[in-house]
Design an enzyme around this catalytic site. Structure first.
Site, PDB file in Angstrom:
ATOM      1  N   HIS A 188      -8.599 -10.419  -6.807  1.00 52.32           N
ATOM      2  CA  HIS A 188      -8.771 -10.677  -5.374  1.00 52.32           C
ATOM      3  C   HIS A 188      -9.796 -11.793  -5.218  1.00 52.32           C
ATOM      4  CE1 HIS A 188      -6.995  -6.793  -3.808  1.00 52.32           C
ATOM      5  NE2 HIS A 188      -7.241  -6.440  -5.063  1.00 52.32           N
ATOM      6  N   ASP A 231      -3.009 -12.191   0.695  1.00 50.71           N
ATOM      7  CA  ASP A 231      -2.893 -10.737   0.763  1.00 50.71           C
ATOM      8  C   ASP A 231      -2.291 -10.345   2.110  1.00 50.71           C
ATOM      9  OD1 ASP A 231      -4.471  -8.236  -0.900  1.00 50.71           O
ATOM     10  OD2 ASP A 231      -3.729  -7.819   1.116  1.00 50.71           O
ATOM     11  N   ILE A 232      -1.379  -9.379   2.075  1.00 51.47           N
ATOM     12  CA  ILE A 232      -0.686  -8.952   3.293  1.00 51.47           C
ATOM     13  C   ILE A 232      -1.610  -8.178   4.232  1.00 51.47           C
ATOM     14  CG2 ILE A 232       0.153  -6.674   2.523  1.00 51.47           C
ATOM     15  CD1 ILE A 232       2.923  -7.499   3.599  1.00 51.47           C
ATOM     16  N   HIS A 284      -4.424  -8.207 -11.089  1.00 47.47           N
ATOM     17  CA  HIS A 284      -4.592  -9.375 -10.224  1.00 47.47           C
ATOM     18  C   HIS A 284      -6.055  -9.480  -9.834  1.00 47.47           C
ATOM     19  CE1 HIS A 284      -3.525  -5.772  -7.993  1.00 47.47           C
ATOM     20  NE2 HIS A 284      -4.369  -6.190  -7.061  1.00 47.47           N
ATOM     21  N   GLY A 336      -9.518   1.970  -6.112  1.00 51.82           N
ATOM     22  CA  GLY A 336      -8.564   1.698  -5.042  1.00 51.82           C
ATOM     23  C   GLY A 336      -7.381   0.857  -5.462  1.00 51.82           C
ATOM     24  N   ASN A 351      -9.594  -4.500  -9.332  1.00 51.52           N
ATOM     25  CA  ASN A 351      -9.609  -3.043  -9.220  1.00 51.52           C
ATOM     26  C   ASN A 351      -8.817  -2.432 -10.368  1.00 51.52           C
ATOM     27  OD1 ASN A 351     -11.040  -2.987  -6.716  1.00 51.52           O
ATOM     28  ND2 ASN A 351      -9.149  -3.516  -5.640  1.00 51.52           N
TER      29      ASN A 351
HETATM   30  P1  AMP Z   1      -5.109  -3.456  -5.454  1.00 52.75           P
HETATM   31  O1  AMP Z   1      -5.368  -2.376  -4.432  1.00 52.75           O
HETATM   32  O2  AMP Z   1      -6.352  -4.003  -6.102  1.00 52.75           O
HETATM   33  O3  AMP Z   1      -4.067  -3.005  -6.458  1.00 52.75           O
HETATM   34  O4  AMP Z   1      -4.530  -4.677  -4.633  1.00 52.75           O
HETATM   35  C1  AMP Z   1      -3.208  -4.736  -4.189  1.00 52.75           C
HETATM   36  C2  AMP Z   1      -3.197  -5.681  -3.024  1.00 52.75           C
HETATM   37  O5  AMP Z   1      -1.867  -6.099  -2.798  1.00 52.75           O
HETATM   38  C3  AMP Z   1      -3.703  -5.067  -1.709  1.00 52.75           C
HETATM   39  O6  AMP Z   1      -4.837  -5.790  -1.248  1.00 52.75           O
HETATM   40  C4  AMP Z   1      -2.502  -5.197  -0.776  1.00 52.75           C
HETATM   41  O7  AMP Z   1      -2.863  -5.500   0.545  1.00 52.75           O
HETATM   42  C5  AMP Z   1      -1.732  -6.325  -1.424  1.00 52.75           C
HETATM   43  N1  AMP Z   1      -0.294  -6.316  -1.139  1.00 52.75           N
HETATM   44  C6  AMP Z   1       0.546  -5.266  -1.200  1.00 52.75           C
HETATM   45  N2  AMP Z   1       1.799  -5.645  -0.904  1.00 52.75           N
HETATM   46  C7  AMP Z   1       1.748  -6.987  -0.660  1.00 52.75           C
HETATM   47  C8  AMP Z   1       2.716  -7.964  -0.303  1.00 52.75           C
HETATM   48  N3  AMP Z   1       4.010  -7.662  -0.131  1.00 52.75           N
HETATM   49  N4  AMP Z   1       2.295  -9.240  -0.121  1.00 52.75           N
HETATM   50  C9  AMP Z   1       1.000  -9.570  -0.274  1.00 52.75           C
HETATM   51  N5  AMP Z   1       0.035  -8.691  -0.632  1.00 52.75           N
HETATM   52  C10 AMP Z   1       0.405  -7.410  -0.819  1.00 52.75           C
END
Ligand code: AMP
Length: 117
Positions: free
Chosen positions: A105, A31-32, A103, A96, A90
């Site tokens: 987490h 995760d970024i 996906h 959120g 989520n």
């Molecule tokens: P959600 O909020 O459950 O939809 O999770 C989306 C996740 O994607 C968040 O935890 C973000 O930090 C992560 N995210 C968004 N853009 C990127 C990216 N380019 N690379 C890796 N993780 C990302």
């Protein structure tokens, strides 16, 4: 590129990310914006927008995601009762969700409070 989700673009190597796992059904990235020392996203290659949108035809994909999460937890050294990890999905605004490509987490590496925020 048009119409692809963020995670499809990452899988296509159009957007950089650290890919830590890949099999026929899914892949996993760091995760970024990590919320724990270990924060990996396990993502199906077939797009399911949200878990609540899943249909019976998605059953194998959903199962593959959990099996992959278990393998990744072992790979990352947190699959032990004296360590541990949490899986989170989520769905929608109140949870959120920000990326409409379902996906899982995988969070680990610190005490994870309960109930979650
Ligand atoms: P959600 O909020 O459950 O939809 O999770 C989306 C996740 O994607 C968040 O935890 C973000 O930090 C992560 N995210 C968004 N853009 C990127 C990216 N380019 N690379 C890796 N993780 C990302």
């Amino acid at each position: 590129m048009a119409g692809m989700t963020l995670f499809q673009k990452i899988l296509a190597r159009e957007i950089p990310a650290t890919i830590v796992y890949e099999d026929d059904d899914c892949f996993a990235i760091k995760d970024i914006n990590p919320q724990a020392p270990v924060h990996v996203l396990v993502i199906p290659k077939t797009v399911i927008p949200r878990v609540g949108d899943a249909v019976p035809a998605d059953q194998a994909t959903l199962g593959a995601l959990l099996l992959a999460a278990g393998k990744i937890s072992t790979q990352l050294g947190v699959n032990a009762t004296d360590k541990g990890f949490r899986l989170v999905i989520n769905h929608g605004r109140d949870a959120g969700e920000t990326v409409p490509h379902m996906h899982v987490h995988l969070l680990a590496g610190r005490d994870l409070t309960w109930p979650p925020g």
